[in-house]
Write a protein that holds these residues in place. Structure first.
Motif, PDB file in Angstrom:
ATOM      1  N   MET A   1      35.922   7.512  27.308  1.00  0.00           N
ATOM      2  CA  MET A   1      35.913   8.375  28.491  1.00  0.00           C
ATOM      3  C   MET A   1      36.857   7.824  29.548  1.00  0.00           C
ATOM      4  O   MET A   1      36.693   6.690  30.008  1.00  0.00           O
ATOM      5  CB  MET A   1      34.487   8.461  29.055  1.00  0.00           C
ATOM      6  N   ASN A   2      37.857   8.633  29.939  1.00  0.00           N
ATOM      7  CA  ASN A   2      38.857   8.190  30.908  1.00  0.00           C
ATOM      8  C   ASN A   2      38.793   8.960  32.225  1.00  0.00           C
ATOM      9  O   ASN A   2      39.141   8.442  33.276  1.00  0.00           O
ATOM     10  CB  ASN A   2      40.260   8.382  30.312  1.00  0.00           C
ATOM     11  N   TYR A   3      38.352  10.240  32.126  1.00  0.00           N
ATOM     12  CA  TYR A   3      38.389  11.117  33.295  1.00  0.00           C
ATOM     13  C   TYR A   3      37.023  11.766  33.521  1.00  0.00           C
ATOM     14  O   TYR A   3      36.259  11.984  32.574  1.00  0.00           O
ATOM     15  CB  TYR A   3      39.444  12.213  33.100  1.00  0.00           C
ATOM     16  N   CYS A   4      36.747  12.101  34.782  1.00  0.00           N
ATOM     17  CA  CYS A   4      35.484  12.743  35.147  1.00  0.00           C
ATOM     18  C   CYS A   4      35.496  14.193  34.660  1.00  0.00           C
ATOM     19  O   CYS A   4      36.392  14.967  35.015  1.00  0.00           O
ATOM     20  CB  CYS A   4      35.311  12.697  36.664  1.00  0.00           C
ATOM     21  N   SER A   5      34.497  14.565  33.869  1.00  0.00           N
ATOM     22  CA  SER A   5      34.457  15.935  33.339  1.00  0.00           C
ATOM     23  C   SER A   5      34.090  16.945  34.427  1.00  0.00           C
ATOM     24  O   SER A   5      34.288  18.138  34.256  1.00  0.00           O
ATOM     25  CB  SER A   5      33.462  16.015  32.175  1.00  0.00           C
ATOM     26  N   HIS A   6      33.602  16.453  35.558  1.00  0.00           N
ATOM     27  CA  HIS A   6      33.255  17.355  36.661  1.00  0.00           C
ATOM     28  C   HIS A   6      34.470  17.647  37.560  1.00  0.00           C
ATOM     29  O   HIS A   6      34.808  18.802  37.801  1.00  0.00           O
ATOM     30  CB  HIS A   6      32.111  16.753  37.474  1.00  0.00           C
ATOM     31  N   GLY A   8      37.706  15.741  37.317  1.00  0.00           N
ATOM     32  CA  GLY A   8      39.017  15.418  36.740  1.00  0.00           C
ATOM     33  C   GLY A   8      39.634  14.118  37.214  1.00  0.00           C
ATOM     34  O   GLY A   8      40.697  13.732  36.747  1.00  0.00           O
ATOM     35  N   ARG A  23      28.056   2.121  33.202  1.00  0.00           N
ATOM     36  CA  ARG A  23      28.215   3.566  32.935  1.00  0.00           C
ATOM     37  C   ARG A  23      29.624   3.966  33.371  1.00  0.00           C
ATOM     38  O   ARG A  23      30.224   3.311  34.228  1.00  0.00           O
ATOM     39  CB  ARG A  23      27.223   4.400  33.756  1.00  0.00           C
ATOM     40  N   TYR A  34      26.283   9.569  31.794  1.00  0.00           N
ATOM     41  CA  TYR A  34      25.463   8.835  30.831  1.00  0.00           C
ATOM     42  C   TYR A  34      25.841   9.241  29.421  1.00  0.00           C
ATOM     43  O   TYR A  34      26.188  10.401  29.169  1.00  0.00           O
ATOM     44  CB  TYR A  34      23.975   9.129  31.081  1.00  0.00           C
ATOM     45  N   GLN A  35      25.719   8.288  28.498  1.00  0.00           N
ATOM     46  CA  GLN A  35      25.907   8.577  27.074  1.00  0.00           C
ATOM     47  C   GLN A  35      24.657   8.141  26.351  1.00  0.00           C
ATOM     48  O   GLN A  35      24.152   7.042  26.585  1.00  0.00           O
ATOM     49  CB  GLN A  35      27.147   7.854  26.552  1.00  0.00           C
TER      50      GLN A  35
ATOM     51  N   MET B   1      30.908  21.197  32.809  1.00  0.00           N
ATOM     52  CA  MET B   1      32.107  20.481  32.363  1.00  0.00           C
ATOM     53  C   MET B   1      33.353  21.293  32.696  1.00  0.00           C
ATOM     54  O   MET B   1      33.511  22.420  32.224  1.00  0.00           O
ATOM     55  CB  MET B   1      32.023  20.229  30.857  1.00  0.00           C
ATOM     56  N   ASN B   2      34.259  20.694  33.484  1.00  0.00           N
ATOM     57  CA  ASN B   2      35.469  21.389  33.918  1.00  0.00           C
ATOM     58  C   ASN B   2      36.742  20.754  33.354  1.00  0.00           C
ATOM     59  O   ASN B   2      37.734  21.440  33.154  1.00  0.00           O
ATOM     60  CB  ASN B   2      35.560  21.361  35.449  1.00  0.00           C
ATOM     61  N   TYR B   3      36.685  19.426  33.139  1.00  0.00           N
ATOM     62  CA  TYR B   3      37.884  18.689  32.744  1.00  0.00           C
ATOM     63  C   TYR B   3      37.604  17.867  31.481  1.00  0.00           C
ATOM     64  O   TYR B   3      36.466  17.443  31.239  1.00  0.00           O
ATOM     65  CB  TYR B   3      38.331  17.751  33.875  1.00  0.00           C
ATOM     66  N   CYS B   4      38.668  17.618  30.729  1.00  0.00           N
ATOM     67  CA  CYS B   4      38.561  16.813  29.509  1.00  0.00           C
ATOM     68  C   CYS B   4      38.372  15.345  29.884  1.00  0.00           C
ATOM     69  O   CYS B   4      39.198  14.779  30.615  1.00  0.00           O
ATOM     70  CB  CYS B   4      39.839  16.981  28.676  1.00  0.00           C
ATOM     71  N   SER B   5      37.306  14.736  29.364  1.00  0.00           N
ATOM     72  CA  SER B   5      37.041  13.332  29.706  1.00  0.00           C
ATOM     73  C   SER B   5      38.023  12.396  29.009  1.00  0.00           C
ATOM     74  O   SER B   5      38.144  11.234  29.373  1.00  0.00           O
ATOM     75  CB  SER B   5      35.605  12.961  29.330  1.00  0.00           C
ATOM     76  N   HIS B   6      38.739  12.916  28.029  1.00  0.00           N
ATOM     77  CA  HIS B   6      39.717  12.081  27.326  1.00  0.00           C
ATOM     78  C   HIS B   6      41.074  12.080  28.049  1.00  0.00           C
ATOM     79  O   HIS B   6      41.612  11.022  28.360  1.00  0.00           O
ATOM     80  CB  HIS B   6      39.875  12.582  25.887  1.00  0.00           C
ATOM     81  N   GLY B   8      41.936  14.435  30.851  1.00  0.00           N
ATOM     82  CA  GLY B   8      41.918  14.894  32.240  1.00  0.00           C
ATOM     83  C   GLY B   8      42.386  16.328  32.448  1.00  0.00           C
ATOM     84  O   GLY B   8      42.351  16.827  33.577  1.00  0.00           O
ATOM     85  N   LYS B  38      18.800  15.333  24.323  1.00  0.00           N
ATOM     86  CA  LYS B  38      18.545  13.927  24.637  1.00  0.00           C
ATOM     87  C   LYS B  38      17.118  13.551  24.240  1.00  0.00           C
ATOM     88  O   LYS B  38      16.198  14.364  24.332  1.00  0.00           O
ATOM     89  CB  LYS B  38      18.745  13.665  26.133  1.00  0.00           C
ATOM     90  N   ASN B  74      22.098   4.252  24.114  1.00  0.00           N
ATOM     91  CA  ASN B  74      22.886   3.959  22.922  1.00  0.00           C
ATOM     92  C   ASN B  74      22.571   2.559  22.389  1.00  0.00           C
ATOM     93  O   ASN B  74      22.198   1.667  23.156  1.00  0.00           O
ATOM     94  CB  ASN B  74      24.384   4.043  23.247  1.00  0.00           C
ATOM     95  N   GLN B 189      20.915  14.658  33.269  1.00  0.00           N
ATOM     96  CA  GLN B 189      21.645  13.396  33.283  1.00  0.00           C
ATOM     97  C   GLN B 189      20.732  12.202  33.499  1.00  0.00           C
ATOM     98  O   GLN B 189      20.940  11.153  32.944  1.00  0.00           O
ATOM     99  CB  GLN B 189      22.707  13.421  34.381  1.00  0.00           C
TER     100      GLN B 189
END
Lengths: 194, 194
Positions: A1-6, A8, A23, A34-35, B1-6, B8, B38, B74, B189
């Motif tokens: 995970m590199n970027y915030c999915s909310h 960006g 986290r 969280y994962q 979810m708005n942005y790609c977490s991988h 951006g 979950k 995890n 979450q």
């Protein structure tokens, strides 16, 4: 995970105040991502004295045999997931019975559940993720070509207990076999593996 | 979810080829972001004829009583999660026993598991997420102030079966009570709710 999915923005790996584990936290909107472990749910479809297995058309373990199983989806129950996966992979309609096994697979953050299941008719076929689907008597089970440890142990327990007519519920852990670590597919997004 | 977490970039909600449900898919790197239920794991800590409950210091259900429980992390097993949550919320060391209940809570995409557990000493205290922790005999259980349906039903089953000395394993669904929908906290979450 590199970027915030909310929002960006970039995320950092840090332990939030009051938490005890690192986290992925957004540097801008402060969302904590969280994962958590994933549930893999399957069934043991029974027709007379046989059970239904699927030969996998996808990696990992392409060409190996499995009980129908897959990742549980949001908004369903565990028996619904078992019935859905059985239909998708084996085109078989089942009535889901008792939960039979629960395997913790901590090295890949998964929990596998298998339910007993009664096929409603002797109808089945290869779903999109299967090369072939067949009914097997105990003597016919291809033990050397079973895909996953949780499937193998579920089948071993099932055939051992079937002789007595009394089925329990079994919970255990599956640990990696060290020299097979290279086989483990650690992408937890799509395919379940041990 | 708005942005790609991988990467951006923006994500779109669409059904990938070969899939049957809409997923968040990255428009640039094409990563598919699956979302799955979950696991919430707890214990029924026993000391002599009493069980240990925690009064919640956090929302939802602040001030209500619960069995110690929380989101599985995890890399742990389900019994490890039960023991960890019992220590974090009630500062009690337990030996985890049999799995006792599994509740599907599909409207919030959760699965709740409760294990029987034996306290190793009569030592306990309020962890960070608890206002107060106490041992309760059956007659003392604050039934009107129990936090969650899965906790209430686990306790009801436990006390009913304890009289016979034979504990089964129970799997059932929890459905929303329509006029209490406003109480349901749908942020999956951090805090578990029904």
């Amino acid at each position: 995970m590199n970027y915030c999915s909310h929002c960006g923005a970039k995320v950092s790996l840090r332990t939030p105040a009051g938490d005890h584990l690192p986290r992925h936290v957004c540097d801008v909107c402060h969302t904590i991502h969280y994962q958590n472990p994933k549930l893999v749910i399957g069934s043991i479809p029974e027709w007379e004295d046989k059970i239904l297995l699927c030969r996998r058309a996808i990696e990992p373990r392409h060409g190996f045999w499995t009980l129908p199983a897959g990742f549980m989806e949001n908004s369903e129950t565990t028996p619904q997931a078992a019935a859905r996966e059985t239909y998708e992979e084996a085109l078989a309609e089942v009535e889901i019975g008792a939960l039979y096994t629960l395997f913790n697979v901590p090295h890949i953050s998964q929990v596998h559940l298998f339910f007993r299941a009664r096929m409603l008719q002797p109808n089945f076929g290869a779903g999109q993720e299967s090369l072939e689907v067949r009914l097997f008597s105990e003597a016919e089970v291809p033990w050397d070509e079973i895909s996953f440890a949780s499937v193998r142990r579920t089948l071993q327990l099932y055939f051992a207990e079937r002789k007595s007519g009394i089925f329990g519920f079994h919970l255990d852990d599956i640990r990696p076999v060290p020299d097979q670590l290279a086989l483990y597919h650690t992408d937890n997004q799509r395919n379940f593996v041990e």
